[in-house]
Design an enzyme around this catalytic site. Sequence first.
Site, mmCIF file in Angstrom:
data_model
loop_
_atom_site.group_PDB
_atom_site.id
_atom_site.type_symbol
_atom_site.label_atom_id
_atom_site.label_comp_id
_atom_site.label_asym_id
_atom_site.label_seq_id
_atom_site.Cartn_x
_atom_site.Cartn_y
_atom_site.Cartn_z
ATOM 1 N N LYS A 69 -3.841 -13.548 12.828
ATOM 2 C CA LYS A 69 -4.164 -13.734 11.410
ATOM 3 C C LYS A 69 -5.212 -14.821 11.154
ATOM 4 C CE LYS A 69 0.146 -12.110 9.317
ATOM 5 N NZ LYS A 69 1.153 -12.432 8.295
ATOM 6 N N ASP A 105 0.270 -11.019 1.792
ATOM 7 C CA ASP A 105 1.624 -11.587 1.925
ATOM 8 C C ASP A 105 2.053 -12.251 0.618
ATOM 9 O OD1 ASP A 105 2.021 -10.798 4.556
ATOM 10 O OD2 ASP A 105 1.091 -12.606 5.377
#
Length: 280
Positions: A69, A105
Amino acid sequence: MAEATKKAFVTGHPIKHSRSPKIHGHWLARYGIDGSYQAIDVAPQDFAEFLKTLQASGYLGGNVTIPHKEAAFALIERRDEAAQQIGAVNTLWLEGGQLWGGNTDSHGFAANLDDHAPGWASIGPAVVLGAGGASRAVIHALKQRGIRDIRIVNRTLARAVELRDRFGAGVSAHGMAATGELLADAGLLINTTALGMQGNEGLAADPALLPDHAIVTDIVYVPLETPLLAAASARKLKTVDGLGMLLNQAVPGFERWFGVRPQVTPELRALVEADLAPKP
Ligand code: ATR
């Protein structure tokens, strides 16, 4: 069989435990889309090369998970506002010949609470346990929803201070010793640490110290009912488990690649829940 016309992926290392293919596969079938969503294991040293070959491989985009990420954040050409704030990317797409990265997210976290605890954003101060990557996504969501008193509690105070400096006004940083005092008037308690995850059975904070109207949520979803959520339920507090965050974070990516905004339904939840049981 002919190759699907619209292709997306999830990449991580390892990747075989990812639930994303199940989620996106369900939606592709449900909406009758001629598309595919494939799990691809890419080692960290090969990740930059993997990104370079995306377009030539016919992908429209995909998801990025642990440990890529932060690398994805550094390597992409354009970032959305959430990725910029959070410093990590979990969703990639090609747009105008450029590789874009976003972070969904934060959306997943907020949408899960919208679904299961409407009104959550106006319930008072929030206590966030943990100061890692997941915590950054949660804090971004809290700030976006206008929560003005966000209290980060972390074992390593310096990491909480780093996040306070990153997110600015309305965010404070604390060591574990302050937890009791911080919980006494909090409306929302969020665990973003690995505590409570299967094999790591600690309690990150004691919900007994919260006021009666507080909501408790955990981003851990294996087990679905973490020790924190169990303790909060025993105390008759409202609880929200972490599975809905996983399901909701997948929505914006699917819409970008496949052109349909998918629904998070009880049917999808049941399908993924059945997959959470430990495999032999
Ligand atoms: P993620 O990206 O999933 O958030 P991370 O960056 O490794 O993962 O962060 C993990 C978080 O869980 C950190 O806040 C960590 O605390 P430290 O910063 O002090 O390491 C917290 N954490 C992990 N195990 C813990 C434990 N046993 N007790 C308390 N906090 C713990």
